[in-house]
Design a protein around this motif. Structure first.
Motif, PDB file in Angstrom:
ATOM      1  N   ASP A  36       0.827  -1.198   0.000  1.00 52.71           N
ATOM      2  CA  ASP A  36       0.000   0.000   0.000  1.00 52.71           C
ATOM      3  C   ASP A  36       0.859   1.244   0.000  1.00 52.71           C
ATOM      4  O   ASP A  36       0.670   2.168  -0.800  1.00 52.71           O
ATOM      5  CB  ASP A  36      -0.873  -0.004   1.260  1.00 52.71           C
ATOM      6  CG  ASP A  36      -2.322  -0.217   0.908  1.00 52.71           C
ATOM      7  OD1 ASP A  36      -2.577  -0.761  -0.188  1.00 52.71           O
ATOM      8  OD2 ASP A  36      -3.176   0.148   1.718  1.00 52.71           O
ATOM      9  N   LEU A  37       1.762   1.234   0.916  1.00 51.80           N
ATOM     10  CA  LEU A  37       2.597   2.417   1.077  1.00 51.80           C
ATOM     11  C   LEU A  37       3.444   2.658  -0.159  1.00 51.80           C
ATOM     12  O   LEU A  37       3.654   3.805  -0.571  1.00 51.80           O
ATOM     13  CB  LEU A  37       3.489   2.253   2.304  1.00 51.80           C
ATOM     14  CG  LEU A  37       2.763   2.337   3.637  1.00 51.80           C
ATOM     15  CD1 LEU A  37       3.654   1.893   4.758  1.00 51.80           C
ATOM     16  CD2 LEU A  37       2.281   3.752   3.865  1.00 51.80           C
ATOM     17  N   VAL A  38       3.893   1.581  -0.698  1.00 48.35           N
ATOM     18  CA  VAL A  38       4.724   1.740  -1.891  1.00 48.35           C
ATOM     19  C   VAL A  38       3.911   2.324  -3.033  1.00 48.35           C
ATOM     20  O   VAL A  38       4.391   3.183  -3.788  1.00 48.35           O
ATOM     21  CB  VAL A  38       5.346   0.389  -2.290  1.00 48.35           C
ATOM     22  CG1 VAL A  38       5.922   0.470  -3.678  1.00 48.35           C
ATOM     23  CG2 VAL A  38       6.425   0.006  -1.305  1.00 48.35           C
ATOM     24  N   SER A  39       2.684   1.879  -3.142  1.00 48.84           N
ATOM     25  CA  SER A  39       1.864   2.436  -4.217  1.00 48.84           C
ATOM     26  C   SER A  39       1.550   3.896  -3.940  1.00 48.84           C
ATOM     27  O   SER A  39       1.481   4.716  -4.869  1.00 48.84           O
ATOM     28  CB  SER A  39       0.581   1.625  -4.372  1.00 48.84           C
ATOM     29  OG  SER A  39      -0.166   1.680  -3.190  1.00 48.84           O
ATOM     30  N   LYS A  40       1.374   4.213  -2.677  1.00 53.63           N
ATOM     31  CA  LYS A  40       1.169   5.621  -2.331  1.00 53.63           C
ATOM     32  C   LYS A  40       2.383   6.440  -2.718  1.00 53.63           C
ATOM     33  O   LYS A  40       2.280   7.541  -3.255  1.00 53.63           O
ATOM     34  CB  LYS A  40       0.934   5.750  -0.822  1.00 53.63           C
ATOM     35  CG  LYS A  40      -0.515   5.920  -0.431  1.00 53.63           C
ATOM     36  CD  LYS A  40      -0.593   6.338   1.027  1.00 53.63           C
ATOM     37  CE  LYS A  40      -1.628   5.535   1.764  1.00 53.63           C
ATOM     38  NZ  LYS A  40      -1.529   5.736   3.220  1.00 53.63           N
ATOM     39  N   LEU A  41       3.476   5.870  -2.376  1.00 56.97           N
ATOM     40  CA  LEU A  41       4.730   6.537  -2.704  1.00 56.97           C
ATOM     41  C   LEU A  41       4.849   6.728  -4.209  1.00 56.97           C
ATOM     42  O   LEU A  41       5.292   7.766  -4.690  1.00 56.97           O
ATOM     43  CB  LEU A  41       5.891   5.691  -2.186  1.00 56.97           C
ATOM     44  CG  LEU A  41       7.219   6.364  -1.895  1.00 56.97           C
ATOM     45  CD1 LEU A  41       7.035   7.504  -0.936  1.00 56.97           C
ATOM     46  CD2 LEU A  41       8.165   5.347  -1.330  1.00 56.97           C
TER      47      LEU A  41
END
Lengths: 743, 91
Positions: B23-28
């Motif tokens: 998730d965070l990576v996609s947010k990033l």
């Protein structure tokens, strides 16, 4: 003790032929030494260490100090240089934490290696082997050096070749080959220089770093194989001599074993995967454990243990652990990558060998495994250098294949025997080693014989049944591991880029990164706005005084913003904080991006921004009547602006200190005051619709207004505080961040 | 054997946060101009992180440049600004 005697003999000869030695030293092969002496001096401790350990290590050297010291110093220097470069790489990667711990063991190892090398070389030459042997043998060494170019290990190996050159000269056996090796020495030098240069940018460019690490890796197996090949040829020769020269194979096997072990240790310290020889070197390692550093020893031991369970990569990784735990994070990935790279590089033949390793029981074929694998490696690697290094590579290919094929049959058997004999011939070594040697050599010897008939052919067929699954899993594991390592590496890089990121777990790290990225984007936006729009407002200021309607202000909103920004930058944070009406102005840019806000909102916002900024009169003139109430109230904090400015000047540095006080002061006054004028403005202004948002913004900014003061007090935590509260507050943070940057 | 062990180890340590991290990576990724437009989610985490690093570096550079520019501007325009303010206050 015959070895030592021989060693002494050769030393004496060396002494007599010192001039001879010095002359080759003038040859290009020795120039690298000089080139890298600087590195040695960079890590002066290493040099010291190596010498001292050498003195204590080799009793023979004490007997002939005059000869030993120079020869050793040069060699140790080279080795140290190699280590130094390695360390440099590590240092860059690991913020140079490991220099000393790394260097100490490596220095010792280099020393030992030198001794062994000398002995070994002397031995082989002393036995007056044929020229062919030397030519076979020396190309191997030179091949080692050449192959090592990419890795940092080229120095030691190169040193070896140079020493071999020395010896060759001394005995006048292979003068022709000497030249060849010298040429190769040059090659290796050049390429090693290139490699060293490559290592430099590693810290900055992580991809470079990985690639170079891969290079290291690929070179390591080759190096290993080379060494083993040379030992194999040595053994082969001895075998062909019908083991008549019992001491010959002994010296070859044992010394090569020792040497290999040294290299093993060195490699482990260098983070190269050295699992190949872990079995083979185990006894030697045990012997050396007392004398050498425990770290490398444990490294080899660990690698051996790990290898039983898993494979090269894991052993590589584990071997690095004892050496220095700190670099594991950064270099562990490297190592793994290296090891992972190793396997694809050797290609099909090595794959065959791999399962063999896995499949073979640990206790059995301890000596045989490395040999087999090494030969395979040699074959594979011979092709690789041929691509890389044209002319000499072909020669090497011939040599390597020539040696490899006969060795297959003889070497493994010989190694067992030779190791055995080596243990017999080295009473100085402790009993443990003998023990292990006997165990290892006896057990595998039978297996070896049957296997050695056709290692390449037998291995795949034998292995294919049981190892297919494990190989697939291995490959998957490898790729997965590589992926993870890459990610972890990037994570670390990210962590370095994010200030005050102490988070350990990935999730919070990523969170932080996201927030920080947002903050940075905002900051850049604001600053670009400020920088881009600072000038126009200054130029347009006179005209602004005559602008009354808010609608007319719209085109000038950027100016107001620019003014706000400019004043904010010029006056420091107090202005921004003190006159919170600035916030809407500042707030506009991120909301609307580079485009300027819509007229209805932007007009009053700009006005208020101007009023809030150090140009109260602009705002007052512009808004005229409706703002009259705000005028007086705003005037107090605003009048403070110039004072602050004069007091603080434009120097951005050191503003944080005074800013705290000023912030507190302005905060107390302006909070109430600004809110009041806003409400009054709302009541008074006919354009209430347009003012409403701004006033709302004002109040919200006032709420978020307390934050900046705290933020400024703790500049470090600035970027963490208050993003997401409101645009204005985050803007505040940005401002304070920027201020902190100035500090 | 080794692979099994490592797999279990991996799953034990990282499965909990795997989704989260993705998730965070996609947010990033959404924050990165280089990767924002690549609609495919197939961008590897390593690439996202790498790009993030690059982007942060570029932002740092930009911030440095801008702060320099701003300080220069303030230096150059300080006197004019002061004069204007003075004149306004004198009115």
């Amino acid at each position: 003790m015959p070895l030592f005697e021989l060693y002494r003999m050769t030393k004496e000869r060396l002494d007599s032929a010192k001039n001879n030695n010095s002359s080759p030293s003038n040859d290009p092969s020795f120039q690298p030494e000089n080139d890298f002496v600087e590195l040695v001096w960079e890590s002066g401790q290493i040099l010291m260490q190596g010498q001292s350990s050498k003195a204590r290590k080799s009793p023979t050297s004490t007997s002939l100090p005059s000869q030993c010291v120079p020869s050793h110093t040069t060699k140790t220097r080279d080795r140290d240089i190699g280590n130094g470069t390695k360390i440099g790489k590590f240092g860059t990667v690991d913020s140079s934490l490991n220099e000393i711990p790394m260097s100490v063991p490596s220095g010792e190892m280099g020393l030992n290696q030198d001794d062994d090398m000398v002995r070994w070389l002397n031995y082989s030459v002393d036995e007056s082997l044929q020229h062919e042997y030397c030519s076979d043998f020396l190309p191997e060494l030179s091949g080692v050096t050449r192959n090592e170019l990419s890795s940092q290990n080229n120095f030691p190996s190169f040193d070896k070749s140079s020493s071999s050159n020395q010896f060759a000269r001394e005995f006048n056996t292979v003068s022709v080959h000497n030249d060849v090796s010298l040429d190769r020495g040059n090659l290796s030098k050049i390429s090693s220089v290139g490699g060293g240069e490559d290592t430099r940018p590693k810290n900055s460019a992580s991809q470079l770093y990985t690639s170079s690490s891969q290079q290291c890796q690929t070179s390591f197996p080759y190096f290993r194989s080379r060494v083993s090949d040379s030992t194999g040829s040595n053994m082969k020769n001895s075998a062909e001599n019908a083991m008549a020269g019992g001491s010959n194979p002994v010296s070859g096997g044992s010394l090569s074993g020792v040497k290999i072990q040294k290299q093993d240790q060195k490699m482990s310290s260098n983070k190269s995967g050295f699992m190949n020889f872990s079995h083979f070197t185990r006894p030697v390692a045990l012997v050396k454990a007392n004398l050498q550093n425990l770290g490398s020893m444990s490294g080899s031991g660990l690698s051996r243990i790990e290898r039983m369970g898993s494979k090269d990569k894991s052993s590589v990784a584990s071997s690095s652990i004892p050496v220095d735990p700190t670099p594991i994070h950064s270099s562990g990935g490297l190592r793994k990558e290296v090891s992972s790279q190793c396997q694809p590089v050797p290609g099909p033949s090595k794959v065959d060998v791999k399962p063999l390793d896995v499949k073979l029981p640990e206790q059995a074929a301890a000596a045989e495994q490395p040999e087999v694998r090494c030969q395979e490696d040699a074959c594979n690697n011979d092709k690789r250098p041929s691509q890389n290094l044209g002319e000499s590579a072909t020669k090497e290919l011939l040599d390597g294949e020539k040696t490899a094929e006969p060795v297959v049959t003889s070497s493994s058997v010989c190694s067992g025997n030779s190791v055995e004999r080596a243990s017999d011939d080295h009473p100085t070594h402790n009993l443990k080693r003998k023990h292990h040697d006997n165990e290892d050599s006896e057990c595998p010897s039978e297996d070896v014989e049957e296997e050695s008939v056709g290692v390449k052919k037998a291995v795949p067929s034998r292995v294919s049944s049981g190892s297919k699954r494990s190989r697939a899993a291995e490959v998957h594991n490898l790729s997965e591991r590589r992926r993870r390592d890459r990610i972890n590496e990037k994570m670390r890089a990210l962590q370095e880029l994010i200030p005050n990121c102490n988070k350990v777990d990935k999730a919070s790290m990523l969170d932080e990164a996201i927030e920080y990225l947002k903050t940075l984007q905002l900051q850049v936006q604001i600053m670009s706005m400020g920088a881009g729009l600072y000038m126009p407002p200054m130029m347009f200021q006179p005209g602004m005084q005559h602008l009354h309607p808010a609608a007319h202000m719209a085109p000038y909103c950027p100016m107001g913003m620019g003014m706000g920004m400019g004043v904010g930058f010029g006056m420091g944070m107090p202005d921004m904080n003190g006159s919170s009406s600035c916030y809407p102005v500042v707030q506009v840019p991120p909301m609307h991006g580079a485009h300027f806000p819509s007229p209805s909102v932007s007009g009053p916002a700009a006005m208020q921004g101007m009023a809030g900024s150090n140009f109260p009169l602009f705002g007052l003139h512009g808004q005229g009547h409706p703002m009259s109430m705000a005028h007086t109230s705003l005037l107090t904090p605003l009048s403070r602006g110039p004072i602050m400015k004069s007091a603080m000047g434009l120097a951005a540095c050191g503003m944080v200190g005074p800013m705290d006080n000023l912030d507190a002061a302005t905060a107390s006054t302006s909070k109430d005051q600004v809110q009041n004028p806003n409400s009054q403005v709302m009541q008074n202004t006919g354009t209430s619709s347009s003012v409403n948002p701004t006033s709302g913004q004002c109040q919200t900014t006032n709420e978020g207004f307390a934050q900046p003061t705290g933020v400024q007090e703790d500049c470090q935590a600035a970027e963490v505080n208050g993003h997401g509260t409101f645009n204005s507050s985050s803007k505040n943070d940005d401002e304070s961040n920027r201020q902190a940057c100035y500090d | 054997m080794s692979s099994r062990r490592s797999r279990s180890r991996q799953s034990g340590s990282s499965r909990i946060t795997d989704d989260q991290i993705n998730d965070l990576v996609s947010k990033l990724q959404q924050l990165l101009p280089e990767l924002r437009n690549s609609l495919s989610d197939k961008v590897s985490a390593a690439k996202v992180l790498q790009e993030t690093c690059n982007y942060i570096r570029s932002l740092h550079r930009e911030v440095d440049d801008l702060s320099e520019r701003l300080s220069e501007l303030l230096e150059t325009t300080d006197s004019a600004q002061a004069a204007i303010i003075r004149s306004l206050l004198m009115q």
